[in-house]
Write a protein that holds these residues in place. Structure first.
Motif, PDB file in Angstrom:
ATOM      1  N   GLU A  77      46.278  49.664  33.917  1.00 47.88           N
ATOM      2  CA  GLU A  77      46.305  51.072  34.365  1.00 47.88           C
ATOM      3  C   GLU A  77      44.838  51.694  35.121  1.00 47.88           C
ATOM      4  O   GLU A  77      45.027  52.270  35.792  1.00 47.88           O
ATOM      5  CB  GLU A  77      46.913  51.927  33.300  1.00 47.88           C
ATOM      6  N   GLN A  78      43.961  51.607  34.102  1.00 46.34           N
ATOM      7  CA  GLN A  78      42.809  51.902  34.432  1.00 46.34           C
ATOM      8  C   GLN A  78      42.217  51.100  35.829  1.00 46.34           C
ATOM      9  O   GLN A  78      41.365  51.906  36.279  1.00 46.34           O
ATOM     10  CB  GLN A  78      41.548  51.749  33.316  1.00 46.34           C
ATOM     11  N   HIS A  79      42.535  49.938  36.080  1.00 47.26           N
ATOM     12  CA  HIS A  79      41.873  49.146  37.249  1.00 47.26           C
ATOM     13  C   HIS A  79      43.039  49.157  38.275  1.00 47.26           C
ATOM     14  O   HIS A  79      42.963  48.425  39.324  1.00 47.26           O
ATOM     15  CB  HIS A  79      41.624  47.722  36.881  1.00 47.26           C
ATOM     16  N   ASP A  80      44.190  49.803  37.986  1.00 47.42           N
ATOM     17  CA  ASP A  80      45.111  50.208  39.172  1.00 47.42           C
ATOM     18  C   ASP A  80      45.961  48.759  39.573  1.00 47.42           C
ATOM     19  O   ASP A  80      45.803  48.273  40.958  1.00 47.42           O
ATOM     20  CB  ASP A  80      44.542  50.764  40.387  1.00 47.42           C
ATOM     21  N   ILE A  81      46.202  48.174  38.528  1.00 45.08           N
ATOM     22  CA  ILE A  81      46.654  46.674  38.692  1.00 45.08           C
ATOM     23  C   ILE A  81      48.107  46.665  38.157  1.00 45.08           C
ATOM     24  O   ILE A  81      47.987  47.031  36.801  1.00 45.08           O
ATOM     25  CB  ILE A  81      45.738  45.497  38.314  1.00 45.08           C
ATOM     26  N   PRO A  82      49.014  46.241  38.537  1.00 45.52           N
ATOM     27  CA  PRO A  82      50.429  46.092  37.991  1.00 45.52           C
ATOM     28  C   PRO A  82      50.371  44.934  36.792  1.00 45.52           C
ATOM     29  O   PRO A  82      49.856  43.833  37.193  1.00 45.52           O
ATOM     30  CB  PRO A  82      51.341  45.905  38.912  1.00 45.52           C
ATOM     31  N   MET A  85      43.748  52.125  50.746  1.00 41.37           N
ATOM     32  CA  MET A  85      44.237  50.648  51.131  1.00 41.37           C
ATOM     33  C   MET A  85      45.406  50.353  50.264  1.00 41.37           C
ATOM     34  O   MET A  85      45.449  50.719  49.016  1.00 41.37           O
ATOM     35  CB  MET A  85      42.974  49.802  50.898  1.00 41.37           C
ATOM     36  N   ASN A  86      46.316  49.979  50.864  1.00 40.24           N
ATOM     37  CA  ASN A  86      47.668  49.246  50.270  1.00 40.24           C
ATOM     38  C   ASN A  86      47.245  48.377  49.118  1.00 40.24           C
ATOM     39  O   ASN A  86      46.501  47.433  49.172  1.00 40.24           O
ATOM     40  CB  ASN A  86      48.582  48.745  51.433  1.00 40.24           C
ATOM     41  N   ASP A  87      47.807  48.609  48.195  1.00 46.93           N
ATOM     42  CA  ASP A  87      47.406  47.475  46.683  1.00 46.93           C
ATOM     43  C   ASP A  87      47.832  46.167  46.989  1.00 46.93           C
ATOM     44  O   ASP A  87      47.304  45.384  46.514  1.00 46.93           O
ATOM     45  CB  ASP A  87      48.333  48.217  45.608  1.00 46.93           C
ATOM     46  N   LYS A  88      49.107  45.971  47.791  1.00 51.15           N
ATOM     47  CA  LYS A  88      49.452  44.728  48.022  1.00 51.15           C
ATOM     48  C   LYS A  88      48.184  43.941  49.018  1.00 51.15           C
ATOM     49  O   LYS A  88      47.966  42.686  48.538  1.00 51.15           O
ATOM     50  CB  LYS A  88      50.702  44.588  49.021  1.00 51.15           C
ATOM     51  N   VAL A  89      47.860  44.746  49.796  1.00 53.75           N
ATOM     52  CA  VAL A  89      46.605  44.007  50.521  1.00 53.75           C
ATOM     53  C   VAL A  89      45.355  43.743  49.819  1.00 53.75           C
ATOM     54  O   VAL A  89      44.669  42.776  49.825  1.00 53.75           O
ATOM     55  CB  VAL A  89      46.266  44.874  51.924  1.00 53.75           C
ATOM     56  N   ARG A  90      45.102  45.018  48.899  1.00 52.99           N
ATOM     57  CA  ARG A  90      43.776  44.539  48.242  1.00 52.99           C
ATOM     58  C   ARG A  90      44.119  43.533  47.424  1.00 52.99           C
ATOM     59  O   ARG A  90      43.015  42.628  47.206  1.00 52.99           O
ATOM     60  CB  ARG A  90      43.442  45.980  47.347  1.00 52.99           C
ATOM     61  N   ASN A  91      45.193  43.426  46.500  1.00 52.67           N
ATOM     62  CA  ASN A  91      45.338  42.225  45.542  1.00 52.67           C
ATOM     63  C   ASN A  91      45.549  40.799  46.160  1.00 52.67           C
ATOM     64  O   ASN A  91      44.825  39.923  45.665  1.00 52.67           O
ATOM     65  CB  ASN A  91      46.905  42.518  44.827  1.00 52.67           C
ATOM     66  N   ALA A  92      46.007  40.940  47.476  1.00 55.27           N
ATOM     67  CA  ALA A  92      45.962  39.457  48.180  1.00 55.27           C
ATOM     68  C   ALA A  92      44.647  39.046  48.667  1.00 55.27           C
ATOM     69  O   ALA A  92      44.517  37.805  48.633  1.00 55.27           O
ATOM     70  CB  ALA A  92      46.715  39.667  49.141  1.00 55.27           C
ATOM     71  N   SER A  93      43.579  39.951  48.772  1.00 52.01           N
ATOM     72  CA  SER A  93      42.233  39.753  49.292  1.00 52.01           C
ATOM     73  C   SER A  93      41.505  39.175  48.097  1.00 52.01           C
ATOM     74  O   SER A  93      40.408  38.776  48.278  1.00 52.01           O
ATOM     75  CB  SER A  93      41.754  40.773  49.865  1.00 52.01           C
ATOM     76  N   ARG A  94      41.985  39.335  46.678  1.00 46.67           N
ATOM     77  CA  ARG A  94      41.067  38.747  45.755  1.00 46.67           C
ATOM     78  C   ARG A  94      40.989  37.509  45.812  1.00 46.67           C
ATOM     79  O   ARG A  94      41.939  36.686  45.656  1.00 46.67           O
ATOM     80  CB  ARG A  94      41.569  39.520  44.454  1.00 46.67           C
ATOM     81  N   THR A  95      39.681  36.780  45.469  1.00 47.82           N
ATOM     82  CA  THR A  95      39.823  35.425  45.187  1.00 47.82           C
ATOM     83  C   THR A  95      40.017  34.994  43.712  1.00 47.82           C
ATOM     84  O   THR A  95      39.909  35.993  42.946  1.00 47.82           O
ATOM     85  CB  THR A  95      38.119  34.925  45.665  1.00 47.82           C
ATOM     86  N   MET A 125      39.073  35.686  38.118  1.00 50.33           N
ATOM     87  CA  MET A 125      38.585  35.091  36.851  1.00 50.33           C
ATOM     88  C   MET A 125      37.539  36.371  36.116  1.00 50.33           C
ATOM     89  O   MET A 125      37.549  36.496  35.036  1.00 50.33           O
ATOM     90  CB  MET A 125      37.933  34.050  37.083  1.00 50.33           C
ATOM     91  N   ASP A 126      36.652  36.871  37.260  1.00 49.73           N
ATOM     92  CA  ASP A 126      35.913  37.904  36.510  1.00 49.73           C
ATOM     93  C   ASP A 126      36.617  39.198  36.157  1.00 49.73           C
ATOM     94  O   ASP A 126      36.143  39.592  34.900  1.00 49.73           O
ATOM     95  CB  ASP A 126      34.924  38.330  37.751  1.00 49.73           C
ATOM     96  N   MET A 127      37.461  39.639  36.727  1.00 49.83           N
ATOM     97  CA  MET A 127      38.466  40.688  36.302  1.00 49.83           C
ATOM     98  C   MET A 127      39.131  40.432  34.729  1.00 49.83           C
ATOM     99  O   MET A 127      38.952  41.064  33.863  1.00 49.83           O
ATOM    100  CB  MET A 127      39.425  41.049  37.251  1.00 49.83           C
ATOM    101  N   ILE A 128      39.527  39.073  34.641  1.00 53.24           N
ATOM    102  CA  ILE A 128      40.149  38.633  33.325  1.00 53.24           C
ATOM    103  C   ILE A 128      39.204  38.528  32.314  1.00 53.24           C
ATOM    104  O   ILE A 128      39.520  39.090  31.170  1.00 53.24           O
ATOM    105  CB  ILE A 128      40.886  37.489  33.735  1.00 53.24           C
ATOM    106  N   HIS A 129      38.122  38.184  32.450  1.00 50.19           N
ATOM    107  CA  HIS A 129      37.057  38.272  31.429  1.00 50.19           C
ATOM    108  C   HIS A 129      37.032  39.470  31.084  1.00 50.19           C
ATOM    109  O   HIS A 129      36.449  39.663  29.730  1.00 50.19           O
ATOM    110  CB  HIS A 129      35.761  37.217  32.048  1.00 50.19           C
ATOM    111  N   LYS A 130      36.362  40.166  32.099  1.00 52.57           N
ATOM    112  CA  LYS A 130      36.208  41.774  31.532  1.00 52.57           C
ATOM    113  C   LYS A 130      37.152  42.472  30.689  1.00 52.57           C
ATOM    114  O   LYS A 130      36.952  43.073  29.817  1.00 52.57           O
ATOM    115  CB  LYS A 130      36.052  42.556  32.898  1.00 52.57           C
ATOM    116  N   TYR A 131      38.490  42.326  31.067  1.00 46.22           N
ATOM    117  CA  TYR A 131      39.600  42.479  30.344  1.00 46.22           C
ATOM    118  C   TYR A 131      39.608  41.983  28.965  1.00 46.22           C
ATOM    119  O   TYR A 131      39.738  42.892  27.999  1.00 46.22           O
ATOM    120  CB  TYR A 131      40.810  42.081  31.111  1.00 46.22           C
ATOM    121  N   ARG A 132      39.614  40.630  28.876  1.00 45.65           N
ATOM    122  CA  ARG A 132      39.529  40.057  27.559  1.00 45.65           C
ATOM    123  C   ARG A 132      38.477  40.335  26.618  1.00 45.65           C
ATOM    124  O   ARG A 132      38.500  40.336  25.430  1.00 45.65           O
ATOM    125  CB  ARG A 132      39.753  38.381  27.746  1.00 45.65           C
TER     126      ARG A 132
END
Length: 64
Positions: A34-39, A1-11, A16-23
């Motif tokens: 890089e580990q989560h394939d997010i620029p 799946m294209n990253d732009k499409v995948r990122n656009a579909s995130r609520t 917030m869940d991802m940011i919490h996991k990172y933090r």
């Protein structure tokens, strides 16, 4: 799946869940993204947009 499409579909809640996991991780920004394939630019932009929507972004538990 294209990253732009995948990122656009995130609520906002999914981001917030991802940011919490990172933090709560021991990884720096670049390594975590890089580990989560997010620029890093996309990650920072989303944090900024969520803050503007008055979401409470948790602080990192580590130094970056």
């Amino acid at each position: 799946m294209n990253d732009k499409v995948r990122n656009a579909s995130r609520t906002d809640q999914k981001w917030m869940d991802m940011i919490h996991k990172y933090r709560t991780s021991d990884l720096g920004d670049k390594d975590w993204c890089e580990q989560h394939d997010i620029p890093t630019s996309t990650f920072y932009t989303k944090i900024t947009r969520l803050r503007k929507k008055t979401y409470d972004i948790p602080r990192a538990n580590h130094r970056v």
